[in-house]
Structure formats: C-alpha cells, structure tokens
Design an enzyme around this catalytic site. Structure first.
Site, PDB file in Angstrom:
ATOM      1  N   HIS A   1       0.877  -1.222  -0.054  1.00 58.03           N
ATOM      2  CA  HIS A   1      -0.016   0.008   0.045  1.00 58.03           C
ATOM      3  C   HIS A   1       0.965   1.191   0.130  1.00 58.03           C
ATOM      4  O   HIS A   1       2.069   1.381   0.523  1.00 58.03           O
ATOM      5  CB  HIS A   1      -0.927   0.161   1.489  1.00 58.03           C
ATOM      6  CG  HIS A   1      -1.816   1.062   1.442  1.00 58.03           C
ATOM      7  ND1 HIS A   1      -1.537   2.403   1.800  1.00 58.03           N
ATOM      8  CD2 HIS A   1      -3.264   0.762   1.395  1.00 58.03           C
ATOM      9  CE1 HIS A   1      -2.823   2.869   1.697  1.00 58.03           C
ATOM     10  NE2 HIS A   1      -3.801   2.003   1.447  1.00 58.03           N
TER      11      HIS A   1
ATOM     12  N   ASP B   1       3.062  -4.569   7.839  1.00 58.93           N
ATOM     13  CA  ASP B   1       1.951  -3.749   7.784  1.00 58.93           C
ATOM     14  C   ASP B   1       0.500  -4.739   8.023  1.00 58.93           C
ATOM     15  O   ASP B   1       0.169  -5.517   7.198  1.00 58.93           O
ATOM     16  CB  ASP B   1       1.792  -2.883   6.487  1.00 58.93           C
ATOM     17  CG  ASP B   1       0.489  -2.525   6.088  1.00 58.93           C
ATOM     18  OD1 ASP B   1      -0.637  -2.695   7.071  1.00 58.93           O
ATOM     19  OD2 ASP B   1       0.191  -1.834   4.846  1.00 58.93           O
TER      20      ASP B   1
ATOM     21  N   GLN C   1      -4.646  -5.182   6.840  1.00 58.32           N
ATOM     22  CA  GLN C   1      -5.503  -5.918   6.502  1.00 58.32           C
ATOM     23  C   GLN C   1      -5.544  -7.432   7.061  1.00 58.32           C
ATOM     24  O   GLN C   1      -6.027  -8.357   6.795  1.00 58.32           O
ATOM     25  CB  GLN C   1      -5.529  -6.207   4.634  1.00 58.32           C
ATOM     26  CG  GLN C   1      -5.472  -5.126   3.984  1.00 58.32           C
ATOM     27  CD  GLN C   1      -7.168  -4.429   3.995  1.00 58.32           C
ATOM     28  OE1 GLN C   1      -7.893  -5.079   4.632  1.00 58.32           O
ATOM     29  NE2 GLN C   1      -7.040  -3.155   3.631  1.00 58.32           N
TER      30      GLN C   1
ATOM     31  N   LYS D   1     -10.864  -0.381  10.573  1.00 59.99           N
ATOM     32  CA  LYS D   1     -10.933  -1.560   9.527  1.00 59.99           C
ATOM     33  C   LYS D   1     -11.165  -2.608  10.652  1.00 59.99           C
ATOM     34  O   LYS D   1     -11.581  -4.000  10.074  1.00 59.99           O
ATOM     35  CB  LYS D   1      -9.517  -1.906   8.910  1.00 59.99           C
ATOM     36  CG  LYS D   1      -9.314  -0.899   7.732  1.00 59.99           C
ATOM     37  CD  LYS D   1      -7.896  -1.415   6.876  1.00 59.99           C
ATOM     38  CE  LYS D   1      -7.742  -0.746   5.521  1.00 59.99           C
ATOM     39  NZ  LYS D   1      -7.972   0.802   5.577  1.00 59.99           N
TER      40      LYS D   1
ATOM     41  N   CYS E   1      -4.789   2.682  -3.482  1.00 58.66           N
ATOM     42  CA  CYS E   1      -3.653   3.043  -2.972  1.00 58.66           C
ATOM     43  C   CYS E   1      -2.492   2.194  -3.348  1.00 58.66           C
ATOM     44  O   CYS E   1      -1.693   2.020  -2.390  1.00 58.66           O
ATOM     45  CB  CYS E   1      -3.688   3.376  -1.475  1.00 58.66           C
ATOM     46  SG  CYS E   1      -4.817   4.636  -1.075  1.00 58.66           S
TER      47      CYS E   1
END
Lengths: 406, 140
Positions: A121, A198, A201, A224, A362
């Site tokens: 991202h 990261d 997700q 999220k 993104c």
C-alpha cells in the site's frame, strides 16, 4: 456463539436501505462498520468517565486514564504483545511514518537498503521512499510470482547484510496474498535487518500472535476492525522503542522540560505527544473485545468461506479476470470485468445497494505490475453472508448487460 | 443515486464519436484522472482560429468516455473563442446541474446528474480539463 444473523443485528447500519435495496456492504478492506457494543462503549465513556488522561488528579482524570491504559492492554492482548510496546497512533499510515522517521532517521544509514514488495500500500512505500532519499539508502523490491505471491527464492537473494529494514504487508489489500511474515522475520533477523509488518488487512481478520511472528514493528488501524477512525496501533519491540527518538514532540511525551531542552517520557508515552485519541482508544478496545468474543478463528474461517465462494463464482463468470493467488487468501477478491470499467461497475452495483471499491486502492505500482489502471474489489467481514456474495455475482451480470459494448 | 447511466450516455460510451488519433494534430494534450489513473489524449487540429478536427483516445469509464465523445461532437468546427465560452458553460453546468439560460447543451444534458456525484465529477471533467490546457497552449 452468535449466528451471523445475530451478529448482523449488532450493526445498526446493516439494516439500512441504499437506493431502495438492502445494503450489501462489501467494502470492508477500506473501512468496516461499527457494532452497537462499540458505539455504546464510546457513549458511556463520554457520558460518565471522560477527562484528559495522564494529567489531572481529579476523579474523572483517574477513571479516564485507567480506561485508556486498559484499552492499551486490550489491544496488546489482541495481538499477543507486550503492552509497553503498544503505541496509539492515528492509524496504520501514522504508525509506519513514525517508524520511518523515528527509527529510520536514526538507525538507517547511507548505503544501507530498505527491502519492500511491489504489493505494498502507498502507506508502506512512500514513507520509505522519503526516508531513503533523506539518508541515502537504497530501495529494493522483493519480486512476485505470477500469482501474486512472494518469490521466496529470489527474495532471499536480496536479503543481504546491507538490508537494514524489511517493510512488508501481512495481507495485500489488492491481491489478498497472505505473506509468510514469520519466515520473513526469521530470514531478516539472520542478516541483522529489522522488520515492519503492515497488518492493516490482517489484524482485523485473523488471529495474530506477535510473540510468534517476531516482527520488530507491527501496524494496524481501528476503523478496519469495527472501531472508530483516527486511531491505530503501532507495536514496537520495547527495547527498540527505547532507543528511538520521539516522532512528534510536545505535551505528554516529555519527562522534564527546561527552556532550552527536554527529556523524554518512558515508552510508549514517548511516542504519544499531545492529548491522545482517548475516546477512539475506548472505541478500538471495545471493538477488540467484540471481535475476541466472536473469536478471531471463527472470523478468519467465515471470511475464508465467503472469499472462496466469491472467487469460485467470479472465476466461472465469462469475462471476469481475478487477481492474486487462488488458494488461501485474505478476506477480499479483486477483479475486472471485460468491457466494464471498475468505476462503472461500482456505480452500477451501487444502484442495487451493493458497496464495493473501485480504483487503484492506494497501490499504483502494483496495478502497473498487473498491467491495469484500476480494479474492482469486494471485501468481506464477519457480518457478510453467502447470499450477499451471490448478490455480488448477480450485480456483476447486470452491469455487464448494461455496459457491454454491442 | 440518480441514474446517470441513461441511454444517451451509454450510446456515447458504446459508440464513441471522434475516437482515435489525428494524423497531423496541431497539438496533443493528455489528461489523467487521479482517482483511477485513467488517461485520455486529445488531438486537436486548428485552421487559424477554428478547430478543424478533434479526436480523443485512451481508456476510461463510461462517464469520461461519453463526456469526451460529447465534447468532440459539440466543439468540432467551433472557434477558439466559442470553445472558451463552452468550457465556462460546461464547468457551470457540472457544478450546478443546470444549463445557463439560453444555452442548448444537446447530448451533454445526459451529464446533468453528475453534480450530485462529487466523486464522479472528475470523470466528466477529465476531457474538458485537457481541452482547457490545449486551448491555453494554443493561445500561447
């Protein structure tokens, strides 16, 4: 154990009608909806326990400070990490920028390398570009296999002693690839590199055990995972956080201040300058408790079932191209329909009350690698149903009829 | 959402007018939609102050393709001054959803719902922004 129907009743927005049709919310990778338990926790805190934290000595200052620190422990518990390493930030983007600035500017030197993947991202790419330019570091990119998984053989060759930092997504927000982060951490630590994962997700969708993964840094966002916007988590290994310089300076993050200099508070407070997002911390903690009550294993299995169904149905549909690995994947499918621009597809699905995302998500470099300008993405969560996946397929078929070139 | 995907718009998407490249354009301009990365190229051929021919190329969504197709149809043969007036009219129309008094928009009226779709405004204005740049470059 709650049924999906019971879970759905926890989310007031899911009873909404959009364009006269029941909302089918399949844009969870962009942001998730909030259950009544989270909304109530926020309200109750504001109604009866709110004040600024770590300052006053009055009753409300004590209750609010207690709740805020309790929230930190709840989040640490969610990812099985030491609470001293849990820094509250504005979100994943700020978490990564914090590491790039506070760790990178101090410890990443001219001639060293930062190793990333083409599936990152922009939030896990651009901060490293800026840092690399500032300190004179080299950027390296871990090659992908055709199916959008990491090429572990070629990647290993790039991981030499010059690599100071590996920055990698746990789950790709476009390809859905679940990267073998534990293995990557082991490989990186062998050459002395640090690893930032990261987890934007991943943390909302699957059990994450940071003591097992061993990452030096792990970042994720509240919104999220059924919490509010404006809050996220940076986990950093405490001994590394101790050595880092502050990210922002001001109140709260100091120990003592003179007119011409200052000393820093202990971690994690050293990285929380100014009044922190207090009500948001209450919200993200309520969200973490809600998800844990349902069970992260159950959520992962539910997401996997929906994603497999979507993949199977769309793969069988003429004109549909799917991106990313076919097997085990994160809670999303990214695709294109021949002759239908993703923006038109999203707009036409919206007429049926179906919310998906269209664009480059993104991740422009990844879209260049895929050879497309934009894609459509449907992403799932604990409150979605197989019937909603079927509605997506029907919507795709209807859009083809409306738009297909004659 | 109001139904932007009407028959006139879809007709311009399926059978875009003046699509392709010109062999001897006076100038070419490119436009990019940052929302989706869509790219569009306008080729313009002037004969003095008159736009003798115009074509567009590139990939885009139905709204940007239809908007470009309608633009070429509306402006081919117009003078630079007339085109500048049209750019102003179009911007006003996209912002308010209404044509200024006394202006016949023709097929462009199909875009009237766009003012209520702020995210898609960029799709509709993409070819017009490219045109604006072309005109300012032509005027030098």
């Amino acid at each position: 154990m709650k049924t999906v129907e019971e879970i759905r009743r926890d989310f007031p927005i899911l009873s909404l009608k959009v364009n006269g049709r029941p909302l089918v919310y399949l844009d969870n990778a962009a942001s998730s909806q909030k259950p009544i338990q989270v909304l109530n926790a926020y309200c109750r805190f504001c109604e009866s326990r709110y004040a600024n934290v770590h300052r006053g000595v009055h009753t409300l200052a004590e209750t609010a400070t207690g709740d805020y620190e309790e929230a930190r422990k709840t989040l640490a518990d969610l990812v099985q990490a030491d609470a001293r390493g849990v820094v509250f930030t504005r979100g994943t983007t700020e978490s990564i920028n914090l590491v790039a600035q506070s760790y990178g500017r101090k410890f990443i030197k001219h001639g060293q390398a930062i190793l990333m993947t083409p599936m990152e991202h922009h939030a896990n790419l651009v901060p490293w570009q800026v840092l690399a330019r500032a300190v004179g570091a080299e950027l390296r990119f871990w090659p992908l296999n055709q199916d959008g998984t990491l090429d572990m053989v070629e990647g290993r060759k790039l991981l030499d002693a010059r690599v100071a930092m590996v920055a990698v997504a746990h789950v790709s927000n476009v390809l859905g690839t679940i990267n073998p982060v534990r293995e990557i951490v082991e490989m990186a630590h062998r050459v002395g590199a640090k690893v930032l994962v990261d987890g934007a997700q991943a943390a909302p969708h699957m059990p994450v055990n940071l003591s097992e993964i061993g990452a030096d840094f792990y970042a994720f966002s509240g919104h999220k995972m059924c919490g509010s916007t404006g809050i996220g988590v940076l986990y950093g290994r405490p001994e590394i956080l101790e050595d880092m310089d502050p990210f922002m300076t001001g109140g709260e993050m100091i120990r003592e201040v003179w007119l011409d200099h200052a000393t820093w508070n202990e971690i994690p407070h050293k990285f929380e300058a100014g009044t922190p997002p207090i009500t948001e911390a209450i919200s993200i903690a309520a969200a973490a408790r809600y998800l844990q009550e349902i069970g992260m294993d159950w959520i992962h299995a539910h997401d996997t079932m929906l994603t497999a169904r979507a993949w199977e149905l769309l793969a069988a549909e003429p004109g549909v191209t799917l991106y990313g690995p076919a097997g085990e994947r994160g809670a999303l499918v990214t695709f294109n329909v021949a002759g239908v621009h993703p923006h038109d597809l999203a707009a036409l699905l919206d007429r049926d009350g179906i919310a998906i995302r269209a664009g480059h998500h993104c991740a422009q470099p990844l879209h260049r690698w895929l050879g497309v300008q934009a894609t459509a993405r449907a992403s799932f969560y604990l409150y979605n149903t197989p019937e909603e996946v079927d509605a997506l397929l029907e919507g795709v078929r209807a859009a083809k009829k409306v738009l297909q070139l004659v | 959402m109001s139904d932007i995907y009407g028959e006139i718009l879809l007709d311009h998407y399926r059978l875009p007018r003046n699509k392709g490249r010109l062999e001897h354009p006076t100038l070419s301009v490119e436009g990019v939609n940052p929302l989706c990365g869509d790219e569009l190229t306008l080729d313009l051929e002037f004969d003095g102050q008159r736009l003798k021919d115009i074509r567009f190329s590139g990939k885009g969504c139905a709204i940007s393709v239809a908007s470009a197709s309608m633009l070429t149809e509306a402006l081919k043969g117009k003078t630079v001054e007339e085109i500048e007036r049209w750019i102003g009219v179009f911007r006003e129309f996209i912002r308010t959803g209404r044509a200024p008094d006394g202006v016949e928009l023709g097929d462009l009226l199909a875009l009237e719902g766009i003012s209520k779709l702020p995210v898609r405004v960029k799709c509709a204005t993409l070819p017009w922004s490219a045109l604006e740049e072309a005109i300012s470059r032509y005027r030098g």
